[in-house]
Design a protein around this motif. Sequence first.
Motif, PDB file in Angstrom:
ATOM      1  N   SER A  86     -48.000  43.063  -0.769  1.00 37.68           N
ATOM      2  CA  SER A  86     -46.604  42.701  -1.438  1.00 37.68           C
ATOM      3  C   SER A  86     -46.725  41.778  -2.519  1.00 37.68           C
ATOM      4  CB  SER A  86     -45.493  42.554  -0.698  1.00 37.68           C
ATOM      5  OG  SER A  86     -44.423  41.873  -1.630  1.00 37.68           O
ATOM      6  N   ALA A  87     -47.343  40.720  -2.178  1.00 38.04           N
ATOM      7  CA  ALA A  87     -47.549  39.479  -3.166  1.00 38.04           C
ATOM      8  C   ALA A  87     -48.621  39.954  -4.156  1.00 38.04           C
ATOM      9  CB  ALA A  87     -48.333  38.284  -2.385  1.00 38.04           C
ATOM     10  N   LEU A  88     -49.614  40.616  -3.752  1.00 36.80           N
ATOM     11  CA  LEU A  88     -50.486  40.926  -4.907  1.00 36.80           C
ATOM     12  C   LEU A  88     -49.709  41.883  -5.924  1.00 36.80           C
ATOM     13  CD1 LEU A  88     -53.733  41.922  -2.835  1.00 36.80           C
ATOM     14  CD2 LEU A  88     -53.385  40.236  -4.802  1.00 36.80           C
ATOM     15  N   ALA A 100     -38.979  34.758   0.210  1.00 39.25           N
ATOM     16  CA  ALA A 100     -37.749  35.091   1.246  1.00 39.25           C
ATOM     17  C   ALA A 100     -38.184  36.475   1.576  1.00 39.25           C
ATOM     18  CB  ALA A 100     -36.644  35.443   0.173  1.00 39.25           C
ATOM     19  N   PHE A 101     -38.798  37.467   0.854  1.00 41.14           N
ATOM     20  CA  PHE A 101     -39.264  38.609   1.208  1.00 41.14           C
ATOM     21  C   PHE A 101     -40.328  38.353   2.437  1.00 41.14           C
ATOM     22  CE2 PHE A 101     -42.801  41.906   1.321  1.00 41.14           C
ATOM     23  CZ  PHE A 101     -41.705  42.931   1.598  1.00 41.14           C
ATOM     24  N   ALA A 102     -41.404  37.604   2.222  1.00 35.93           N
ATOM     25  CA  ALA A 102     -42.484  37.368   3.087  1.00 35.93           C
ATOM     26  C   ALA A 102     -41.815  36.596   4.463  1.00 35.93           C
ATOM     27  CB  ALA A 102     -43.381  36.361   2.664  1.00 35.93           C
ATOM     28  N   THR A 103     -40.928  35.878   4.313  1.00 38.70           N
ATOM     29  CA  THR A 103     -39.988  35.467   5.476  1.00 38.70           C
ATOM     30  C   THR A 103     -39.753  36.384   6.421  1.00 38.70           C
ATOM     31  OG1 THR A 103     -39.720  33.209   4.241  1.00 38.70           O
ATOM     32  CG2 THR A 103     -38.371  33.483   6.401  1.00 38.70           C
ATOM     33  N   VAL A 104     -38.908  37.500   5.949  1.00 37.57           N
ATOM     34  CA  VAL A 104     -38.198  38.407   6.574  1.00 37.57           C
ATOM     35  C   VAL A 104     -39.576  39.382   7.356  1.00 37.57           C
ATOM     36  CG1 VAL A 104     -37.141  41.002   6.514  1.00 37.57           C
ATOM     37  CG2 VAL A 104     -36.593  38.831   5.007  1.00 37.57           C
ATOM     38  N   ILE A 105     -40.604  39.301   6.804  1.00 36.55           N
ATOM     39  CA  ILE A 105     -41.658  40.324   7.171  1.00 36.55           C
ATOM     40  C   ILE A 105     -42.222  39.454   8.468  1.00 36.55           C
ATOM     41  CG2 ILE A 105     -43.986  41.362   6.860  1.00 36.55           C
ATOM     42  CD1 ILE A 105     -41.696  42.545   5.447  1.00 36.55           C
ATOM     43  N   TYR A 106     -42.428  38.045   8.121  1.00 33.34           N
ATOM     44  CA  TYR A 106     -43.081  36.929   9.346  1.00 33.34           C
ATOM     45  C   TYR A 106     -42.344  37.305  10.485  1.00 33.34           C
ATOM     46  CZ  TYR A 106     -47.143  36.243   6.694  1.00 33.34           C
ATOM     47  OH  TYR A 106     -48.378  36.248   5.609  1.00 33.34           O
ATOM     48  N   LEU A 107     -40.820  36.980  10.055  1.00 30.09           N
ATOM     49  CA  LEU A 107     -39.803  36.968  11.242  1.00 30.09           C
ATOM     50  C   LEU A 107     -39.974  38.064  12.112  1.00 30.09           C
ATOM     51  CD1 LEU A 107     -36.545  35.254  10.192  1.00 30.09           C
ATOM     52  CD2 LEU A 107     -38.187  34.588  12.218  1.00 30.09           C
ATOM     53  N   VAL A 128     -54.047  48.069   1.855  1.00 31.55           N
ATOM     54  CA  VAL A 128     -53.180  49.160   2.384  1.00 31.55           C
ATOM     55  C   VAL A 128     -53.911  50.007   3.381  1.00 31.55           C
ATOM     56  CG1 VAL A 128     -52.225  51.169   1.858  1.00 31.55           C
ATOM     57  CG2 VAL A 128     -51.918  49.227   0.370  1.00 31.55           C
ATOM     58  N   ARG A 129     -55.365  49.855   3.377  1.00 34.07           N
ATOM     59  CA  ARG A 129     -56.202  50.924   4.262  1.00 34.07           C
ATOM     60  C   ARG A 129     -55.943  50.263   5.664  1.00 34.07           C
ATOM     61  NH1 ARG A 129     -60.746  54.031   2.385  1.00 34.07           N
ATOM     62  NH2 ARG A 129     -61.808  53.234   4.424  1.00 34.07           N
ATOM     63  N   ARG A 130     -56.236  48.722   5.577  1.00 32.74           N
ATOM     64  CA  ARG A 130     -56.346  48.073   6.854  1.00 32.74           C
ATOM     65  C   ARG A 130     -54.749  48.212   7.528  1.00 32.74           C
ATOM     66  NH1 ARG A 130     -57.099  41.662   6.732  1.00 32.74           N
ATOM     67  NH2 ARG A 130     -54.874  41.573   7.395  1.00 32.74           N
ATOM     68  N   PHE A 149     -49.461  33.067  -5.760  1.00 31.37           N
ATOM     69  CA  PHE A 149     -48.854  34.220  -4.875  1.00 31.37           C
ATOM     70  C   PHE A 149     -49.510  34.461  -3.699  1.00 31.37           C
ATOM     71  CE2 PHE A 149     -45.001  36.615  -6.247  1.00 31.37           C
ATOM     72  CZ  PHE A 149     -44.278  35.825  -7.031  1.00 31.37           C
ATOM     73  N   LEU A 150     -50.943  34.564  -3.559  1.00 30.47           N
ATOM     74  CA  LEU A 150     -51.639  34.879  -2.331  1.00 30.47           C
ATOM     75  C   LEU A 150     -51.410  33.652  -1.319  1.00 30.47           C
ATOM     76  CD1 LEU A 150     -55.021  36.085  -3.250  1.00 30.47           C
ATOM     77  CD2 LEU A 150     -52.939  37.484  -2.204  1.00 30.47           C
ATOM     78  N   VAL A 151     -51.137  32.352  -1.933  1.00 27.57           N
ATOM     79  CA  VAL A 151     -51.238  31.029  -0.964  1.00 27.57           C
ATOM     80  C   VAL A 151     -49.928  30.623  -0.675  1.00 27.57           C
ATOM     81  CG1 VAL A 151     -51.808  28.789  -0.734  1.00 27.57           C
ATOM     82  CG2 VAL A 151     -53.384  30.239  -1.792  1.00 27.57           C
ATOM     83  N   ILE A 152     -48.953  30.415  -1.613  1.00 31.17           N
ATOM     84  CA  ILE A 152     -47.594  29.761  -1.681  1.00 31.17           C
ATOM     85  C   ILE A 152     -46.577  30.687  -0.931  1.00 31.17           C
ATOM     86  CG2 ILE A 152     -45.700  28.673  -2.717  1.00 31.17           C
ATOM     87  CD1 ILE A 152     -47.773  27.936  -5.163  1.00 31.17           C
ATOM     88  N   PRO A 153     -46.092  31.616  -1.154  1.00 25.95           N
ATOM     89  CA  PRO A 153     -45.143  32.450  -0.476  1.00 25.95           C
ATOM     90  C   PRO A 153     -45.576  32.869   0.926  1.00 25.95           C
ATOM     91  CG  PRO A 153     -45.527  33.439  -2.397  1.00 25.95           C
ATOM     92  CD  PRO A 153     -46.741  32.546  -2.369  1.00 25.95           C
ATOM     93  N   ASN A 154     -46.824  33.070   1.228  1.00 24.21           N
ATOM     94  CA  ASN A 154     -47.293  33.388   2.508  1.00 24.21           C
ATOM     95  C   ASN A 154     -47.255  31.893   3.391  1.00 24.21           C
ATOM     96  OD1 ASN A 154     -48.192  35.860   3.220  1.00 24.21           O
ATOM     97  ND2 ASN A 154     -49.320  35.878   1.181  1.00 24.21           N
ATOM     98  N   THR A 155     -47.795  30.938   2.916  1.00 27.23           N
ATOM     99  CA  THR A 155     -47.833  29.787   3.750  1.00 27.23           C
ATOM    100  C   THR A 155     -46.521  29.417   4.305  1.00 27.23           C
ATOM    101  OG1 THR A 155     -49.619  29.230   2.555  1.00 27.23           O
ATOM    102  CG2 THR A 155     -49.059  27.550   3.995  1.00 27.23           C
ATOM    103  N   LEU A 156     -45.679  29.406   3.284  1.00 24.87           N
ATOM    104  CA  LEU A 156     -44.432  28.655   3.211  1.00 24.87           C
ATOM    105  C   LEU A 156     -43.417  29.762   4.011  1.00 24.87           C
ATOM    106  CD1 LEU A 156     -43.037  27.663  -0.330  1.00 24.87           C
ATOM    107  CD2 LEU A 156     -43.366  26.206   1.559  1.00 24.87           C
ATOM    108  N   ALA A 157     -43.643  30.952   4.117  1.00 21.62           N
ATOM    109  CA  ALA A 157     -43.046  31.998   4.754  1.00 21.62           C
ATOM    110  C   ALA A 157     -43.413  31.848   6.340  1.00 21.62           C
ATOM    111  CB  ALA A 157     -43.258  33.255   4.419  1.00 21.62           C
TER     112      ALA A 157
END
Lengths: 358, 291
Positions: free
Chosen positions: B216-218, B166-173, B279-281, B75-83
């Motif tokens: 979110s992915a975590l 899909a979620f990460a894509t919205v965030i990155y867009l 979250v702190r960051r 989850f750390l790698v796949i959705p983030n990279t694709l998104a």
Amino acid sequence: MAHVAIKDIYKNYGAVRALKGIDFEINDGEFVALVGPSGCGKTTLLRMIAGLEDITGGEIHIAGRVVNDLQPKARDIAMVFQNYALYPHMKVADNMSFSMQLAGAPKDEIKTKVEEAARILNLENYLDRYPRELSGGQRQRVAMGRAIVRNPKVFLFDEPLSNLDAKLRVSMRAEIKALHQRLGTTAVYVTHDQIEAMTMADKIVVMSEGHVEQVGTPLELYDEPQNLFVAAFIGSPSMNLMEATVTESGLKIGSFPEIATQSYDWLPTGKEIVVGMRPYDFAIGDTGLKLDVSVTEPTGVETQVAGHIEGKPVTCLFKERVSGRYGDTMHVTPNGPLHVFDKETGQRLGTAFTVTKH
Amino acid sequence: MNARYTPWLFLMPAIVIYGFFGAIPILQTFYISMTDQVGVAGAGNFVGLTNYIELFQDEYFLNSLKNTGIWVACFLVIPNTLAVIIALLVKRTFWGASIIKTVFFLPLALSFAIVGVIWAWIYEPDVGLLDQLLIGLGLDVLIVEWLGPHAGNFSVIAAAAWRQTAFATVIYLAGLSAIPQELIEAAKVDGATRRQVFFRITLPLLKPANTIAVSSALIQALLATEIVLTMTRGGPFGMTEVVGYRMYMETFWNYKFGYGAAIGVVVTIMTATMVVPYVRRMAKAMEREWS
């Protein structure tokens, strides 16, 4: 340093023709201002010189080379953006040296260059800060530092002072001009503020609706505006323009007494013209044009009177102290050069000088 | 009312709500985890750390812990990279852009449980969409038993990653559109290639979006339960079980409330240690932007 030539440049956005055949040249080391109202195409033209906008037709030459198809980075230009466009995640020093880092310049050379630019711009104490920690004026300086460090052939400025407050704008204006005189690099400066253009530029290109209205030195534009647009645009407060008819020995505005002028062969009797009079070129008297006063604005050194002549808005500036309130009337006589324009074409016919009747 | 207490007054509603629905349940769970409570009939006896000791000798739990670890890594790698890639592709306006965007965002409208049902059909042997597709392309050799013992865990992760992407894509867009175009142009004028613009300008400026997407992915990876429930019920042979699923089974199928609560506490601690730094960051970045 470089000579820049803009040759018959066109720009279309779909059906919209943004630039319609722009032609002018910028000499080596010259500071040229592109000035005009919003939407006149000045920023588009600057972006085309930068390579950020495609060229629909015509050619742009920088230092004798056609750059139409060159990427921005291959044009050897530096640009200062309206909102500075500083990289928020980089410190000031990195912002300034980003181009050198990309070019793979040696570290000590980068350091020397950045420190030199910082010294010129009074930024020595801020090199380790992030852009968000700087004031507007300091950010503006960093943006210029970024341009200086590159030592480009041409500087491009896109309304760089428009985000600053009035006082800072005046001081930065002087700084940029001094900087240009020190570095001697060719510069193209876009602004909608004609005072900025007048005070800074060696040469001004006045644009409106996608074409060039006039190219000239600040004083050429002021003294001999080629058409009604330039006449109204250059000078502050702007020139008063009134419709008039040429008579035997002068010209006549409405029902007022004739204004006597020398006779000119380009001024045939009976011709319908528009006459332009600078606000400073009026004298108060007992006769002359009847001015219905709206407001008087004393600034101490001079008094500005705004009102109407024959229902047309007119502004006059007097060295003497004048008082007047809304509803008062005053009589004024033009005593300076009269700028005469063809009423039909709006083009300049010439300058007519008044003669005093005895 | 003075300046010292006023801030607390404003914080009260949040503190009260968080207390009732957050802090108190967590503390309660912690207490239950140290009892041998069975079902909801009555409180169990206090047994100290017995449940925890048992837990870390429980083969099923350790297996689910391993699977959750794989979930987190994927989850750390796949959705983030694709998104990031999808966001960069659909950011540009072109004909049909809004349709394509909608297609990419659609999974967000589905719960993980529904996603599980849909993908279970897709993975169906022989008649499922995936097998049909591979047969149609003449790639029969690639077909495996998608929800079988070997591929199962990864197949479930892939289905969940579909929605997470899909979620990460919205965030990155959103993150991409927050980057002023002038910065990209300034970098071009400064001599950056497209690659350099991406790695030295765009990517660093996506950091706030990245923080949200990663936390979110975590959270989703650590808490995954429903999708396992609707796709495989942890099977075959518990090969696709994750900690959340284990907790659910122990609590609501075996009625071992005390034991289930212990798993819950372990999940809570794992989530907190991994997510809190992010979250702190994020909080710090917000503070900086708003100050």
